[in-house]
Design a protein around this motif. Structure first.
Motif, PDB file in Angstrom:
ATOM      1  N   LEU A   1      84.673  86.307  36.307  1.00 28.84           N
ATOM      2  CA  LEU A   1      83.785  86.128  35.048  1.00 28.84           C
ATOM      3  C   LEU A   1      84.139  85.443  33.594  1.00 28.84           C
ATOM      4  O   LEU A   1      83.358  84.782  32.791  1.00 28.84           O
ATOM      5  N   ALA A   2      85.972  84.966  33.674  1.00 27.81           N
ATOM      6  CA  ALA A   2      86.320  84.247  32.338  1.00 27.81           C
ATOM      7  C   ALA A   2      85.737  83.231  32.664  1.00 27.81           C
ATOM      8  O   ALA A   2      86.056  82.734  31.730  1.00 27.81           O
ATOM      9  N   ASP A   3      85.448  82.772  33.751  1.00 25.62           N
ATOM     10  CA  ASP A   3      85.264  81.355  33.723  1.00 25.62           C
ATOM     11  C   ASP A   3      83.136  80.807  33.347  1.00 25.62           C
ATOM     12  O   ASP A   3      83.066  79.748  32.373  1.00 25.62           O
ATOM     13  N   MET A   4      82.965  82.127  32.622  1.00 25.07           N
ATOM     14  CA  MET A   4      81.506  81.799  31.750  1.00 25.07           C
ATOM     15  C   MET A   4      81.083  81.677  30.862  1.00 25.07           C
ATOM     16  O   MET A   4      81.716  82.501  29.965  1.00 25.07           O
ATOM     17  N   PRO A   5      80.280  81.171  29.830  1.00 25.35           N
ATOM     18  CA  PRO A   5      80.521  80.983  28.539  1.00 25.35           C
ATOM     19  C   PRO A   5      79.771  82.205  28.465  1.00 25.35           C
ATOM     20  O   PRO A   5      79.080  82.827  28.858  1.00 25.35           O
ATOM     21  N   GLY A   6      80.217  82.546  27.194  1.00 24.43           N
ATOM     22  CA  GLY A   6      80.229  84.071  25.866  1.00 24.43           C
ATOM     23  C   GLY A   6      80.918  84.943  26.710  1.00 24.43           C
ATOM     24  O   GLY A   6      80.569  86.226  25.947  1.00 24.43           O
ATOM     25  N   PHE A   7      81.482  85.153  28.065  1.00 24.27           N
ATOM     26  CA  PHE A   7      82.206  86.250  28.365  1.00 24.27           C
ATOM     27  C   PHE A   7      83.711  86.472  27.494  1.00 24.27           C
ATOM     28  O   PHE A   7      84.533  85.859  27.319  1.00 24.27           O
ATOM     29  N   GLN A   8      83.596  87.965  27.039  1.00 22.54           N
ATOM     30  CA  GLN A   8      84.628  88.324  26.544  1.00 22.54           C
ATOM     31  C   GLN A   8      85.502  89.413  27.426  1.00 22.54           C
ATOM     32  O   GLN A   8      86.877  89.229  26.634  1.00 22.54           O
TER      33      GLN A   8
ATOM     34  N   TRP B   1      80.015  90.460  25.643  1.00 21.34           N
ATOM     35  CA  TRP B   1      79.379  89.027  25.852  1.00 21.34           C
ATOM     36  C   TRP B   1      78.783  88.820  25.302  1.00 21.34           C
ATOM     37  O   TRP B   1      78.711  89.257  23.389  1.00 21.34           O
ATOM     38  N   ALA B   2      79.183  87.244  24.063  1.00 22.17           N
ATOM     39  CA  ALA B   2      78.987  87.056  22.890  1.00 22.17           C
ATOM     40  C   ALA B   2      77.506  86.599  22.652  1.00 22.17           C
ATOM     41  O   ALA B   2      76.999  87.411  20.855  1.00 22.17           O
ATOM     42  N   SER B   3      76.490  86.935  23.439  1.00 26.83           N
ATOM     43  CA  SER B   3      75.464  87.232  23.512  1.00 26.83           C
ATOM     44  C   SER B   3      74.076  87.467  24.797  1.00 26.83           C
ATOM     45  O   SER B   3      74.733  87.455  25.762  1.00 26.83           O
ATOM     46  N   LYS B   4      72.970  87.606  24.875  1.00 26.76           N
ATOM     47  CA  LYS B   4      72.660  88.186  25.599  1.00 26.76           C
ATOM     48  C   LYS B   4      71.990  86.842  26.874  1.00 26.76           C
ATOM     49  O   LYS B   4      72.010  87.289  28.067  1.00 26.76           O
ATOM     50  N   ASP B   5      72.239  85.924  26.239  1.00 26.54           N
ATOM     51  CA  ASP B   5      71.756  84.605  26.654  1.00 26.54           C
ATOM     52  C   ASP B   5      73.133  84.813  27.440  1.00 26.54           C
ATOM     53  O   ASP B   5      72.822  83.720  28.780  1.00 26.54           O
ATOM     54  N   ASP B   6      73.529  84.479  27.774  1.00 25.56           N
ATOM     55  CA  ASP B   6      75.081  84.178  27.803  1.00 25.56           C
ATOM     56  C   ASP B   6      74.923  85.182  29.418  1.00 25.56           C
ATOM     57  O   ASP B   6      75.441  85.138  30.010  1.00 25.56           O
ATOM     58  N   PHE B   7      75.230  86.569  28.745  1.00 25.02           N
ATOM     59  CA  PHE B   7      75.366  87.571  29.770  1.00 25.02           C
ATOM     60  C   PHE B   7      73.550  87.105  30.899  1.00 25.02           C
ATOM     61  O   PHE B   7      74.162  87.233  32.202  1.00 25.02           O
ATOM     62  N   THR B   8      72.854  86.796  30.789  1.00 23.62           N
ATOM     63  CA  THR B   8      71.905  86.087  31.315  1.00 23.62           C
ATOM     64  C   THR B   8      72.000  84.943  32.629  1.00 23.62           C
ATOM     65  O   THR B   8      71.137  85.491  33.590  1.00 23.62           O
ATOM     66  N   ALA B   9      72.230  84.463  31.463  1.00 25.99           N
ATOM     67  CA  ALA B   9      72.850  82.930  32.366  1.00 25.99           C
ATOM     68  C   ALA B   9      73.852  83.366  33.621  1.00 25.99           C
ATOM     69  O   ALA B   9      74.385  83.264  34.238  1.00 25.99           O
ATOM     70  N   TRP B  10      74.737  84.244  33.400  1.00 24.90           N
ATOM     71  CA  TRP B  10      76.118  84.988  34.223  1.00 24.90           C
ATOM     72  C   TRP B  10      75.208  85.346  35.236  1.00 24.90           C
ATOM     73  O   TRP B  10      75.422  85.572  36.754  1.00 24.90           O
ATOM     74  N   THR B  11      73.984  86.632  35.171  1.00 25.76           N
ATOM     75  CA  THR B  11      72.838  86.581  36.324  1.00 25.76           C
ATOM     76  C   THR B  11      72.506  86.155  37.372  1.00 25.76           C
ATOM     77  O   THR B  11      72.240  86.090  38.095  1.00 25.76           O
ATOM     78  N   LYS B  12      71.952  84.824  36.246  1.00 27.06           N
ATOM     79  CA  LYS B  12      71.593  83.793  37.451  1.00 27.06           C
ATOM     80  C   LYS B  12      72.773  83.091  38.081  1.00 27.06           C
ATOM     81  O   LYS B  12      71.790  81.618  38.250  1.00 27.06           O
ATOM     82  N   SER B  13      73.770  82.830  37.560  1.00 27.14           N
ATOM     83  CA  SER B  13      74.945  81.822  38.075  1.00 27.14           C
ATOM     84  C   SER B  13      75.278  81.912  39.486  1.00 27.14           C
ATOM     85  O   SER B  13      75.004  83.663  40.267  1.00 27.14           O
ATOM     86  N   GLU B  14      75.986  80.857  40.640  1.00 27.67           N
ATOM     87  CA  GLU B  14      76.277  80.896  42.089  1.00 27.67           C
ATOM     88  C   GLU B  14      77.289  82.056  41.689  1.00 27.67           C
ATOM     89  O   GLU B  14      77.735  82.586  42.561  1.00 27.67           O
ATOM     90  N   ASN B  15      78.135  81.909  40.880  1.00 33.33           N
ATOM     91  CA  ASN B  15      79.602  83.087  40.524  1.00 33.33           C
ATOM     92  C   ASN B  15      78.931  84.251  40.513  1.00 33.33           C
ATOM     93  O   ASN B  15      79.739  85.324  41.011  1.00 33.33           O
ATOM     94  N   PHE B  16      78.219  84.801  39.972  1.00 31.32           N
ATOM     95  CA  PHE B  16      77.290  86.465  39.936  1.00 31.32           C
ATOM     96  C   PHE B  16      76.472  86.646  41.550  1.00 31.32           C
ATOM     97  O   PHE B  16      76.575  87.592  42.299  1.00 31.32           O
ATOM     98  N   ARG B  17      76.205  86.085  42.450  1.00 39.31           N
ATOM     99  CA  ARG B  17      75.743  85.765  43.368  1.00 39.31           C
ATOM    100  C   ARG B  17      77.131  86.197  44.600  1.00 39.31           C
ATOM    101  O   ARG B  17      76.760  87.115  45.563  1.00 39.31           O
ATOM    102  N   GLN B  18      78.564  85.205  44.027  1.00 41.06           N
ATOM    103  CA  GLN B  18      79.680  85.041  45.377  1.00 41.06           C
ATOM    104  C   GLN B  18      79.970  86.101  44.480  1.00 41.06           C
ATOM    105  O   GLN B  18      80.531  87.606  45.542  1.00 41.06           O
ATOM    106  N   ALA B  19      80.216  87.565  44.257  1.00 41.30           N
ATOM    107  CA  ALA B  19      80.847  88.808  43.011  1.00 41.30           C
ATOM    108  C   ALA B  19      79.835  89.410  44.036  1.00 41.30           C
ATOM    109  O   ALA B  19      80.803  90.160  43.947  1.00 41.30           O
TER     110      ALA B  19
END
Length: 104
Positions: A29-36, A60-78
Motif C-alpha cells: 500500500l505504501a508504494d501506491m500514489p495517494g495512499f495515506q 486515500w487522497a482521492s477515489k481515483d487513487d483508490f480505484t488505481a490500487w484496486t486495478k494494480s498488480e500490487n492489489f492482485r498480489q496482496a
C-alpha cells in the motif's frame, strides 16, 4: 479524501488466524500514489450469530487513487491467496467507500 472500508464477519474462534493473515501479508500500500493510512479494526463478537466483526480502513487522497490500487498488480498480489481462508469468513466482505464531507 476517500475512505475505503471492508467489513468482515469472522467465525468465532478464528479471530487470531484472521489477524495473522493481515499482519503477514505484503500489501505494498505504501508504494501506491495517494495512499495515506491503513488500520485493521476489531469489533464486538456476536456469539448468537457466531462471528466477530472486523473492518479494514484505508485512507486515500482521492477515489481515483483508490480505484488505481484496486486495478494494480500490487492489489492482485496482496489478495492472491484470499480464497485459501474462505472457511474463517461468515460470508463475503462488505465494501463501503466514503468521500470526505468535512474534517478537522
Amino acid at each position: 479524501m476517500f475512505f475505503a472500508m471492508n467489513r468482515f464477519r469472522i467465525v468465532v474462534g478464528h479471530e487470531e488466524a484472521f489477524e495473522n493473515i493481515w499482519k503477514g501479508r505484503d500489501s505494498s500500500l505504501a508504494d501506491m500514489p495517494g495512499f495515506q493510512s491503513f488500520h485493521l479494526l476489531r469489533g464486538d463478537t456476536n456469539a448468537e450469530e457466531g462471528y466477530t466483526l472486523f473492518a479494514s480502513h484505508s485512507v486515500w487522497a482521492s477515489k481515483d487513487d483508490f480505484t488505481a490500487w484496486t486495478k494494480s498488480e500490487n492489489f492482485r498480489q496482496a489478495h492472491k491467496n484470499a480464497a485459501d481462508n474462505r472457511a474463517i469468513y461468515l460470508g463475503p466482505p462488505k465494501f463501503e467507500g466514503f468521500s470526505l464531507v468535512e474534517g478537522a
